[in-house]
Write a protein that holds these residues in place. Sequence first.
Motif, PDB file in Angstrom:
ATOM      1  N   GLN A   1       4.343  15.804  28.857  1.00 35.97           N
ATOM      2  CA  GLN A   1       4.206  14.400  28.483  1.00 35.97           C
ATOM      3  C   GLN A   1       2.991  13.745  29.138  1.00 35.97           C
ATOM      4  O   GLN A   1       2.275  12.974  28.500  1.00 35.97           O
ATOM      5  N   ILE A   2       2.748  14.054  30.398  1.00 33.71           N
ATOM      6  CA  ILE A   2       1.587  13.460  31.083  1.00 33.71           C
ATOM      7  C   ILE A   2       0.292  13.852  30.387  1.00 33.71           C
ATOM      8  O   ILE A   2      -0.590  13.008  30.163  1.00 33.71           O
ATOM      9  N   TRP A   3       0.172  15.128  30.014  1.00 33.70           N
ATOM     10  CA  TRP A   3      -1.081  15.620  29.444  1.00 33.70           C
ATOM     11  C   TRP A   3      -1.057  15.642  27.921  1.00 33.70           C
ATOM     12  O   TRP A   3      -1.951  16.208  27.292  1.00 33.70           O
TER      13      TRP A   3
ATOM     14  N   PHE B   1       8.927   9.493  31.431  1.00 26.14           N
ATOM     15  CA  PHE B   1       8.160  10.638  30.930  1.00 26.14           C
ATOM     16  C   PHE B   1       9.093  11.668  30.294  1.00 26.14           C
ATOM     17  O   PHE B   1       8.809  12.205  29.215  1.00 26.14           O
ATOM     18  N   ILE B   2      10.199  11.941  30.968  1.00 19.73           N
ATOM     19  CA  ILE B   2      11.144  12.938  30.459  1.00 19.73           C
ATOM     20  C   ILE B   2      11.783  12.442  29.160  1.00 19.73           C
ATOM     21  O   ILE B   2      11.941  13.203  28.194  1.00 19.73           O
ATOM     22  N   SER B   3      12.142  11.167  29.119  1.00 20.12           N
ATOM     23  CA  SER B   3      12.762  10.604  27.915  1.00 20.12           C
ATOM     24  C   SER B   3      11.812  10.681  26.728  1.00 20.12           C
ATOM     25  O   SER B   3      12.209  11.083  25.623  1.00 20.12           O
ATOM     26  N   LYS B   4      10.559  10.294  26.932  1.00 17.65           N
ATOM     27  CA  LYS B   4       9.591  10.301  25.834  1.00 17.65           C
ATOM     28  C   LYS B   4       9.358  11.725  25.335  1.00 17.65           C
ATOM     29  O   LYS B   4       9.275  11.971  24.115  1.00 17.65           O
ATOM     30  N   ALA B   5       9.282  12.684  26.264  1.00 20.71           N
ATOM     31  CA  ALA B   5       9.064  14.081  25.868  1.00 20.71           C
ATOM     32  C   ALA B   5      10.230  14.601  25.046  1.00 20.71           C
ATOM     33  O   ALA B   5      10.033  15.282  24.029  1.00 20.71           O
ATOM     34  N   CYS B   6      11.442  14.291  25.471  1.00 23.94           N
ATOM     35  CA  CYS B   6      12.629  14.775  24.741  1.00 23.94           C
ATOM     36  C   CYS B   6      12.743  14.133  23.368  1.00 23.94           C
ATOM     37  O   CYS B   6      13.085  14.801  22.379  1.00 23.94           O
TER      38      CYS B   6
ATOM     39  N   HIS C   1      24.178  11.463  21.541  1.00 23.58           N
ATOM     40  CA  HIS C   1      23.836  10.092  21.143  1.00 23.58           C
ATOM     41  C   HIS C   1      23.754   9.141  22.334  1.00 23.58           C
ATOM     42  O   HIS C   1      22.837   8.301  22.418  1.00 23.58           O
ATOM     43  N   ASP C   2      24.695   9.251  23.257  1.00 24.40           N
ATOM     44  CA  ASP C   2      24.678   8.353  24.425  1.00 24.40           C
ATOM     45  C   ASP C   2      23.428   8.573  25.273  1.00 24.40           C
ATOM     46  O   ASP C   2      22.836   7.616  25.788  1.00 24.40           O
ATOM     47  N   ILE C   3      23.023   9.838  25.414  1.00 24.46           N
ATOM     48  CA  ILE C   3      21.832  10.155  26.193  1.00 24.46           C
ATOM     49  C   ILE C   3      20.584   9.638  25.475  1.00 24.46           C
ATOM     50  O   ILE C   3      19.692   9.040  26.096  1.00 24.46           O
ATOM     51  N   ALA C   4      20.513   9.842  24.163  1.00 25.11           N
ATOM     52  CA  ALA C   4      19.358   9.377  23.391  1.00 25.11           C
ATOM     53  C   ALA C   4      19.236   7.856  23.450  1.00 25.11           C
ATOM     54  O   ALA C   4      18.134   7.316  23.599  1.00 25.11           O
ATOM     55  N   ASP C   5      20.373   7.171  23.326  1.00 24.78           N
ATOM     56  CA  ASP C   5      20.352   5.701  23.410  1.00 24.78           C
ATOM     57  C   ASP C   5      19.893   5.238  24.793  1.00 24.78           C
ATOM     58  O   ASP C   5      19.149   4.257  24.929  1.00 24.78           O
ATOM     59  N   GLU C   6      20.347   5.960  25.823  1.00 27.10           N
ATOM     60  CA  GLU C   6      19.931   5.633  27.196  1.00 27.10           C
ATOM     61  C   GLU C   6      18.423   5.822  27.354  1.00 27.10           C
ATOM     62  O   GLU C   6      17.748   4.991  27.995  1.00 27.10           O
ATOM     63  N   MET C   7      17.889   6.895  26.774  1.00 23.12           N
ATOM     64  CA  MET C   7      16.454   7.155  26.856  1.00 23.12           C
ATOM     65  C   MET C   7      15.654   6.038  26.187  1.00 23.12           C
ATOM     66  O   MET C   7      14.665   5.537  26.744  1.00 23.12           O
ATOM     67  N   LYS C   8      16.082   5.631  25.009  1.00 27.89           N
ATOM     68  CA  LYS C   8      15.361   4.571  24.287  1.00 27.89           C
ATOM     69  C   LYS C   8      15.433   3.245  25.047  1.00 27.89           C
ATOM     70  O   LYS C   8      14.446   2.500  25.109  1.00 27.89           O
ATOM     71  N   ALA C   9      16.580   2.985  25.653  1.00 27.95           N
ATOM     72  CA  ALA C   9      16.756   1.730  26.396  1.00 27.95           C
ATOM     73  C   ALA C   9      15.874   1.691  27.645  1.00 27.95           C
ATOM     74  O   ALA C   9      15.246   0.666  27.937  1.00 27.95           O
TER      75      ALA C   9
END
Length: 378
Positions: free
Chosen positions: A20-22, A53-58, A69-77
């Motif tokens: 994600q960084i690069w 960074f981890i959320s955006k990469a995933c 779904h709960d993890i994805a929603d947490e990442m977006k939030a």
Amino acid sequence: MKISKLTSEKLLLLDLLKAQIWQEPVDDIVLPLRLDDWNRLMDLAYTQLVVCFISKACLRHKDADSIPHDIADEMKAILAENARIHEEHNKLVVELFDIFKSKGLSPILMKGQSLAKLYPEPELRQCGDIDIYFSSDEYESAKVYMMSVEDEISKRKKESFLHFNSMYKGVTVELHRHFSNMANPIENKRFQKWTLEMLSEKQEKIMISNYEVRVPTPLFNLFFVFRHMWHHFEESGISLRQLCDVMMLTHHYRDKIQESDLQVKLSNYDAVGHWQIVSNIFVDFLGMPNNRIVCCDKSKMNKSQRMLQILFDTTFNTGYFRPKTDKKWKHRIDLHKSRFRRLMLLLPIAGCSSVWRYLRWTNSFPYRIALSLAGKVE
């Protein structure tokens, strides 16, 4: 203290982070399958201050639909919230700098939002506090003003050798009169002299929200941020975010700093070995393209891996400093034990600098001798 190995979750975190960084493809990275594995990955990302960074990469992975779904929603939030906080910090930097400049002061932005700008996506870097440096003849004026506008809750906070700690509109603001206070008294005196030399030079200027702010000169800035990171590593622990900040500064200044100049400064502060250790991590674990001011030394790879393992095991761990007890003598003994354990843990990696930190904390006879000699060093 037993050092754990780099587990599959930690290696996955490093792979996602560097991708994600690069801005590299992530589809070849194997994402977790079980909810428990996702939870462990997210816990690790939060602890290491790299969750955005981890959320955006995933979320940009081809198998993003498989994320619970709960993890994805947490990442977006968390991505949305961090972007909001990032914008808020930028506005406060501009507001404070504009006020200080209107009062005839010359603030210099340290770390923080100036480092965020070095990332391809600045809003992914987790924000901390706002650090502003003032020269000795401006520091008191800046502090008086800050005390007149700070939040009520910050009235209880104290002033240290390095800075005045305040709170402004819910954000911690530190007004610095010194950049650093090194454990070795002789090196510390040398660094304070270098600070005065840097102030006499033309500082760099960067744009934050279309507003011009000053930051330290390139060589000074890189060395300061690197030593600040190393100080916290020795003191109580760091996160991957601090390592990434030094890495991005190294990458950003690759054409502005002469390798020979950096080597001289590192040698002056007995930090060549430390720089080689983190350079290995930058290139081999965090994916930074090699450049001329990076100084990898494969013979120190074991130390680099050990540093990473300690980082994961002790990030911001205040467990070394046990809660106070009713018996002051017992608390003091516990503190000595915990500090000595930290020294033994770091000694194979940090060497003399960890010894100096321990000697300063104990105010031992060798430290007092060095403190006396520092007054005679030009």
